[in-house]
Motif scaffolding. Sequence first.
Motif, PDB file in Angstrom:
ATOM      1  N   LEU A  36      -1.008  -3.912  -0.686  1.00 15.64           N
ATOM      2  CA  LEU A  36       0.318  -4.519  -0.598  1.00 15.64           C
ATOM      3  C   LEU A  36       0.996  -4.193   0.731  1.00 15.64           C
ATOM      4  O   LEU A  36       1.690  -5.021   1.300  1.00 15.64           O
ATOM      5  CB  LEU A  36       1.187  -4.033  -1.761  1.00 15.64           C
ATOM      6  N   TYR A  37       0.752  -2.991   1.228  1.00 16.87           N
ATOM      7  CA  TYR A  37       1.388  -2.549   2.468  1.00 16.87           C
ATOM      8  C   TYR A  37       0.382  -2.621   3.613  1.00 16.87           C
ATOM      9  O   TYR A  37      -0.647  -1.947   3.589  1.00 16.87           O
ATOM     10  CB  TYR A  37       1.897  -1.108   2.326  1.00 16.87           C
ATOM     11  N   GLN A  54       9.156  -9.598   0.674  1.00 17.51           N
ATOM     12  CA  GLN A  54       8.327  -9.576  -0.534  1.00 17.51           C
ATOM     13  C   GLN A  54       7.902  -8.168  -0.939  1.00 17.51           C
ATOM     14  O   GLN A  54       7.339  -7.973  -2.000  1.00 17.51           O
ATOM     15  CB  GLN A  54       7.094 -10.479  -0.366  1.00 17.51           C
ATOM     16  N   LEU A  55       8.197  -7.167  -0.109  1.00 15.85           N
ATOM     17  CA  LEU A  55       7.854  -5.790  -0.462  1.00 15.85           C
ATOM     18  C   LEU A  55       8.779  -5.282  -1.575  1.00 15.85           C
ATOM     19  O   LEU A  55       9.917  -5.716  -1.688  1.00 15.85           O
ATOM     20  CB  LEU A  55       7.987  -4.884   0.768  1.00 15.85           C
ATOM     21  N   PRO A  56       8.288  -4.344  -2.385  1.00 24.46           N
ATOM     22  CA  PRO A  56       9.140  -3.782  -3.445  1.00 24.46           C
ATOM     23  C   PRO A  56      10.362  -3.072  -2.861  1.00 24.46           C
ATOM     24  O   PRO A  56      10.318  -2.569  -1.734  1.00 24.46           O
ATOM     25  CB  PRO A  56       8.227  -2.767  -4.138  1.00 24.46           C
ATOM     26  N   VAL A  57      11.423  -3.017  -3.635  1.00 23.44           N
ATOM     27  CA  VAL A  57      12.648  -2.356  -3.201  1.00 23.44           C
ATOM     28  C   VAL A  57      12.419  -0.855  -3.046  1.00 23.44           C
ATOM     29  O   VAL A  57      12.895  -0.239  -2.105  1.00 23.44           O
ATOM     30  CB  VAL A  57      13.800  -2.634  -4.198  1.00 23.44           C
ATOM     31  N   ASP A  62       2.266   6.467  -2.722  1.00 22.52           N
ATOM     32  CA  ASP A  62       1.002   6.206  -2.034  1.00 22.52           C
ATOM     33  C   ASP A  62       1.220   5.716  -0.599  1.00 22.52           C
ATOM     34  O   ASP A  62       0.412   5.974   0.282  1.00 22.52           O
ATOM     35  CB  ASP A  62       0.195   5.177  -2.830  1.00 22.52           C
ATOM     36  N   VAL A  63       2.314   5.036  -0.358  1.00 25.07           N
ATOM     37  CA  VAL A  63       2.621   4.537   0.983  1.00 25.07           C
ATOM     38  C   VAL A  63       2.698   5.691   1.972  1.00 25.07           C
ATOM     39  O   VAL A  63       2.325   5.559   3.136  1.00 25.07           O
ATOM     40  CB  VAL A  63       3.959   3.751   0.987  1.00 25.07           C
ATOM     41  N   PHE A  64       3.167   6.830   1.509  1.00 27.18           N
ATOM     42  CA  PHE A  64       3.335   7.999   2.373  1.00 27.18           C
ATOM     43  C   PHE A  64       2.202   9.001   2.220  1.00 27.18           C
ATOM     44  O   PHE A  64       2.298  10.127   2.703  1.00 27.18           O
ATOM     45  CB  PHE A  64       4.674   8.669   2.077  1.00 27.18           C
TER      46      PHE A  64
END
Length: 88
Positions: A36-37, A54-57, A62-64
């Motif tokens: 997603l990212y 479109q990214l989650p708020v 996991d992104v970090f």
Amino acid sequence: GRVTDVWDKRSISSILRKYFCPKLVKDDFTFTDDKLYFAPPEGDIFAVREYIRQLPVEDIPDVFGLHSNAAITFQQKESRALIASIVE
């Protein structure tokens, strides 16, 4: 926040290593396993803005590069702070 000690610096360095790497410029690179990212492809500003919309708020840990339990820990801390502010 601020970098106040060696542990903050170590954490920030670890996170930034994930974002500033040679693999970033490859089209198939993603920041998360769910794909997603990712770094949007070169294009106009409107395409980039649409990708961001479109990214989650709320970003997942996991992104970090953090374990999913980091979200639980954060939520517990926020709940304690809310309750403490109500009780005071």
